[in-house]
Scaffold this motif. Sequence first.
Motif, PDB file in Angstrom:
ATOM      1  N   ARG A   1      21.664  -9.900  36.898  1.00 47.45           N
ATOM      2  CA  ARG A   1      20.748 -10.459  37.897  1.00 47.45           C
ATOM      3  C   ARG A   1      19.509 -11.046  37.231  1.00 47.45           C
ATOM      4  O   ARG A   1      19.098 -12.177  37.537  1.00 47.45           O
ATOM      5  CB  ARG A   1      20.338  -9.357  38.878  1.00 47.45           C
ATOM      6  N   ASP A   2      18.897 -10.303  36.307  1.00 42.16           N
ATOM      7  CA  ASP A   2      17.685 -10.772  35.629  1.00 42.16           C
ATOM      8  C   ASP A   2      17.955 -12.036  34.814  1.00 42.16           C
ATOM      9  O   ASP A   2      17.105 -12.934  34.750  1.00 42.16           O
ATOM     10  CB  ASP A   2      17.137  -9.675  34.715  1.00 42.16           C
ATOM     11  N   SER A   3      19.126 -12.108  34.198  1.00 47.92           N
ATOM     12  CA  SER A   3      19.485 -13.281  33.392  1.00 47.92           C
ATOM     13  C   SER A   3      19.583 -14.523  34.262  1.00 47.92           C
ATOM     14  O   SER A   3      19.098 -15.600  33.890  1.00 47.92           O
ATOM     15  CB  SER A   3      20.814 -13.041  32.672  1.00 47.92           C
ATOM     16  N   ILE A   4      20.199 -14.377  35.436  1.00 42.84           N
ATOM     17  CA  ILE A   4      20.333 -15.511  36.348  1.00 42.84           C
ATOM     18  C   ILE A   4      18.970 -15.967  36.843  1.00 42.84           C
ATOM     19  O   ILE A   4      18.699 -17.175  36.940  1.00 42.84           O
ATOM     20  CB  ILE A   4      21.245 -15.132  37.535  1.00 42.84           C
ATOM     21  N   VAL A   5      18.092 -15.023  37.123  1.00 44.42           N
ATOM     22  CA  VAL A   5      16.741 -15.355  37.596  1.00 44.42           C
ATOM     23  C   VAL A   5      15.970 -16.125  36.525  1.00 44.42           C
ATOM     24  O   VAL A   5      15.331 -17.149  36.812  1.00 44.42           O
ATOM     25  CB  VAL A   5      15.966 -14.071  37.981  1.00 44.42           C
ATOM     26  N   ILE A   6      16.009 -15.630  35.295  1.00 41.47           N
ATOM     27  CA  ILE A   6      15.315 -16.297  34.185  1.00 41.47           C
ATOM     28  C   ILE A   6      15.854 -17.709  33.989  1.00 41.47           C
ATOM     29  O   ILE A   6      15.096 -18.668  33.820  1.00 41.47           O
ATOM     30  CB  ILE A   6      15.480 -15.481  32.881  1.00 41.47           C
ATOM     31  N   TRP A   7      17.168 -17.833  33.999  1.00 40.86           N
ATOM     32  CA  TRP A   7      17.815 -19.134  33.812  1.00 40.86           C
ATOM     33  C   TRP A   7      17.464 -20.080  34.952  1.00 40.86           C
ATOM     34  O   TRP A   7      17.150 -21.253  34.721  1.00 40.86           O
ATOM     35  CB  TRP A   7      19.327 -18.898  33.743  1.00 40.86           C
ATOM     36  N   TRP A   8      17.486 -19.602  36.165  1.00 42.63           N
ATOM     37  CA  TRP A   8      17.232 -20.446  37.331  1.00 42.63           C
ATOM     38  C   TRP A   8      15.803 -20.979  37.353  1.00 42.63           C
ATOM     39  O   TRP A   8      15.559 -22.117  37.764  1.00 42.63           O
ATOM     40  CB  TRP A   8      17.523 -19.674  38.610  1.00 42.63           C
ATOM     41  N   LYS A   9      14.848 -20.168  36.907  1.00 44.71           N
ATOM     42  CA  LYS A   9      13.444 -20.589  36.903  1.00 44.71           C
ATOM     43  C   LYS A   9      13.202 -21.780  35.970  1.00 44.71           C
ATOM     44  O   LYS A   9      12.245 -22.534  36.154  1.00 44.71           O
ATOM     45  CB  LYS A   9      12.548 -19.416  36.494  1.00 44.71           C
ATOM     46  N   ASP A  10      14.052 -21.933  34.960  1.00 45.57           N
ATOM     47  CA  ASP A  10      13.902 -23.043  34.010  1.00 45.57           C
ATOM     48  C   ASP A  10      15.171 -23.902  34.005  1.00 45.57           C
ATOM     49  O   ASP A  10      15.551 -24.466  32.982  1.00 45.57           O
ATOM     50  CB  ASP A  10      13.627 -22.484  32.607  1.00 45.57           C
ATOM     51  N   TRP A  11      15.802 -23.987  35.171  1.00 45.57           N
ATOM     52  CA  TRP A  11      17.109 -24.624  35.293  1.00 45.57           C
ATOM     53  C   TRP A  11      17.130 -26.063  34.787  1.00 45.57           C
ATOM     54  O   TRP A  11      18.049 -26.467  34.063  1.00 45.57           O
ATOM     55  CB  TRP A  11      17.554 -24.576  36.760  1.00 45.57           C
ATOM     56  N   ALA A  12      16.108 -26.833  35.108  1.00 47.34           N
ATOM     57  CA  ALA A  12      16.070 -28.247  34.699  1.00 47.34           C
ATOM     58  C   ALA A  12      16.120 -28.369  33.180  1.00 47.34           C
ATOM     59  O   ALA A  12      16.885 -29.175  32.623  1.00 47.34           O
ATOM     60  CB  ALA A  12      14.828 -28.924  35.255  1.00 47.34           C
ATOM     61  N   ASN A  13      15.295 -27.578  32.502  1.00 47.69           N
ATOM     62  CA  ASN A  13      15.291 -27.611  31.034  1.00 47.69           C
ATOM     63  C   ASN A  13      16.613 -27.125  30.460  1.00 47.69           C
ATOM     64  O   ASN A  13      17.100 -27.645  29.450  1.00 47.69           O
ATOM     65  CB  ASN A  13      14.160 -26.744  30.474  1.00 47.69           C
ATOM     66  N   GLN A  14      17.204 -26.131  31.114  1.00 44.95           N
ATOM     67  CA  GLN A  14      18.456 -25.571  30.604  1.00 44.95           C
ATOM     68  C   GLN A  14      19.611 -26.561  30.712  1.00 44.95           C
ATOM     69  O   GLN A  14      20.518 -26.563  29.882  1.00 44.95           O
ATOM     70  CB  GLN A  14      18.783 -24.276  31.351  1.00 44.95           C
ATOM     71  N   ILE A  15      19.581 -27.411  31.730  1.00 43.65           N
ATOM     72  CA  ILE A  15      20.602 -28.456  31.853  1.00 43.65           C
ATOM     73  C   ILE A  15      20.474 -29.447  30.696  1.00 43.65           C
ATOM     74  O   ILE A  15      21.465 -29.849  30.080  1.00 43.65           O
ATOM     75  CB  ILE A  15      20.485 -29.195  33.194  1.00 43.65           C
ATOM     76  N   VAL A  16      19.236 -29.829  30.388  1.00 46.43           N
ATOM     77  CA  VAL A  16      19.004 -30.765  29.279  1.00 46.43           C
ATOM     78  C   VAL A  16      19.481 -30.156  27.964  1.00 46.43           C
ATOM     79  O   VAL A  16      20.171 -30.812  27.172  1.00 46.43           O
ATOM     80  CB  VAL A  16      17.506 -31.129  29.189  1.00 46.43           C
ATOM     81  N   VAL A  17      19.117 -28.904  27.733  1.00 44.76           N
ATOM     82  CA  VAL A  17      19.538 -28.212  26.514  1.00 44.76           C
ATOM     83  C   VAL A  17      21.057 -28.135  26.442  1.00 44.76           C
ATOM     84  O   VAL A  17      21.655 -28.379  25.389  1.00 44.76           O
ATOM     85  CB  VAL A  17      18.929 -26.789  26.461  1.00 44.76           C
ATOM     86  N   ALA A  18      21.689 -27.807  27.564  1.00 43.30           N
ATOM     87  CA  ALA A  18      23.142 -27.696  27.605  1.00 43.30           C
ATOM     88  C   ALA A  18      23.815 -29.031  27.295  1.00 43.30           C
ATOM     89  O   ALA A  18      24.782 -29.086  26.530  1.00 43.30           O
ATOM     90  CB  ALA A  18      23.589 -27.185  28.976  1.00 43.30           C
ATOM     91  N   LEU A  19      23.296 -30.107  27.871  1.00 40.61           N
ATOM     92  CA  LEU A  19      23.884 -31.429  27.646  1.00 40.61           C
ATOM     93  C   LEU A  19      23.747 -31.860  26.193  1.00 40.61           C
ATOM     94  O   LEU A  19      24.684 -32.426  25.610  1.00 40.61           O
ATOM     95  CB  LEU A  19      23.234 -32.458  28.576  1.00 40.61           C
ATOM     96  N   VAL A  20      22.591 -31.598  25.595  1.00 44.63           N
ATOM     97  CA  VAL A  20      22.401 -31.930  24.177  1.00 44.63           C
ATOM     98  C   VAL A  20      23.352 -31.114  23.314  1.00 44.63           C
ATOM     99  O   VAL A  20      23.968 -31.635  22.375  1.00 44.63           O
ATOM    100  CB  VAL A  20      20.935 -31.666  23.753  1.00 44.63           C
ATOM    101  N   ALA A  21      23.483 -29.835  23.648  1.00 44.02           N
ATOM    102  CA  ALA A  21      24.389 -28.956  22.893  1.00 44.02           C
ATOM    103  C   ALA A  21      25.836 -29.438  23.021  1.00 44.02           C
ATOM    104  O   ALA A  21      26.591 -29.436  22.040  1.00 44.02           O
ATOM    105  CB  ALA A  21      24.262 -27.525  23.389  1.00 44.02           C
ATOM    106  N   ILE A  22      26.234 -29.872  24.211  1.00 40.56           N
ATOM    107  CA  ILE A  22      27.598 -30.365  24.436  1.00 40.56           C
ATOM    108  C   ILE A  22      27.857 -31.626  23.616  1.00 40.56           C
ATOM    109  O   ILE A  22      28.891 -31.757  22.952  1.00 40.56           O
ATOM    110  CB  ILE A  22      27.835 -30.642  25.931  1.00 40.56           C
ATOM    111  N   LEU A  23      26.903 -32.555  23.636  1.00 40.44           N
ATOM    112  CA  LEU A  23      27.062 -33.808  22.894  1.00 40.44           C
ATOM    113  C   LEU A  23      27.187 -33.549  21.395  1.00 40.44           C
ATOM    114  O   LEU A  23      28.031 -34.147  20.718  1.00 40.44           O
ATOM    115  CB  LEU A  23      25.875 -34.742  23.178  1.00 40.44           C
ATOM    116  N   LEU A  24      26.353 -32.668  20.872  1.00 41.58           N
ATOM    117  CA  LEU A  24      26.415 -32.338  19.449  1.00 41.58           C
ATOM    118  C   LEU A  24      27.707 -31.598  19.110  1.00 41.58           C
ATOM    119  O   LEU A  24      28.278 -31.775  18.033  1.00 41.58           O
ATOM    120  CB  LEU A  24      25.209 -31.489  19.044  1.00 41.58           C
ATOM    121  N   SER A  25      28.170 -30.783  20.053  1.00 44.53           N
ATOM    122  CA  SER A  25      29.385 -29.999  19.822  1.00 44.53           C
ATOM    123  C   SER A  25      30.635 -30.863  19.761  1.00 44.53           C
ATOM    124  O   SER A  25      31.657 -30.437  19.202  1.00 44.53           O
ATOM    125  CB  SER A  25      29.544 -28.943  20.924  1.00 44.53           C
TER     126      SER A  25
END
Length: 203
Positions: free
Chosen positions: A11-35
């Motif tokens: 639960r705490d992990s989802i809350v932390i992630w959701w609060k910074d969701w916009a940034n996490q999407i950007v990070v995820a997309l960059v990670a996917i492209l590099l991967s």
Amino acid sequence: MPIKAAFSVIRDSIVIWWKDWANQIVVALVAILLSLTVVLYPMALFGVYEQSLDLTHDIRTGIMGFWQGFKTYWRKSLFWGLLNLLVLGFLGFNTWFYSSINHSIALALMILMVFLGIFWLIWQFYSVSCFFLQEEKKLKIAWKNGLAIILLQPGYAIVIATMMLILVGLSITTFIPLFLGSIPLISILGLKAVQATIKQDAA
């Protein structure tokens, strides 16, 4: 750690992630492209973990934190990635080989290979999290710590690992969670899980 503590971590992990969701999407997309280069995948993953660690301490570093982890741990991440490629490749080949043989022993060996593959993924999930939380950044120590969490607190470890496997499975089969930032969520989940065990030991 009691098993119910695992649900609090999720639960705490989802809350932390959701609060910074916009940034996490950007990070995820960059990670996917590099991967997509395959070679850069381990470095990208370690970059995700670095910024996720900051986020668990209420510090939003996003891409800057990602880049910091990417360039700081590139050598260790490449070694980790090569080892994982060899192990998973070996297990994958054996699974395919035994699946093509019509024999009860072959079936048992195929199931064993699948089980070992799942265990390896869970072990790496906890080990990489331990790596970022331990003072001495050595993979050997991280592997020992990750294995200790699994063996000493199996119920707690299995509940959290099940959530991780569900996210990985959905990301691979549908791709939707992947592009919505599931990679950082998985890393946050691992970090929070290990942090909780550290707090208990310190108590």
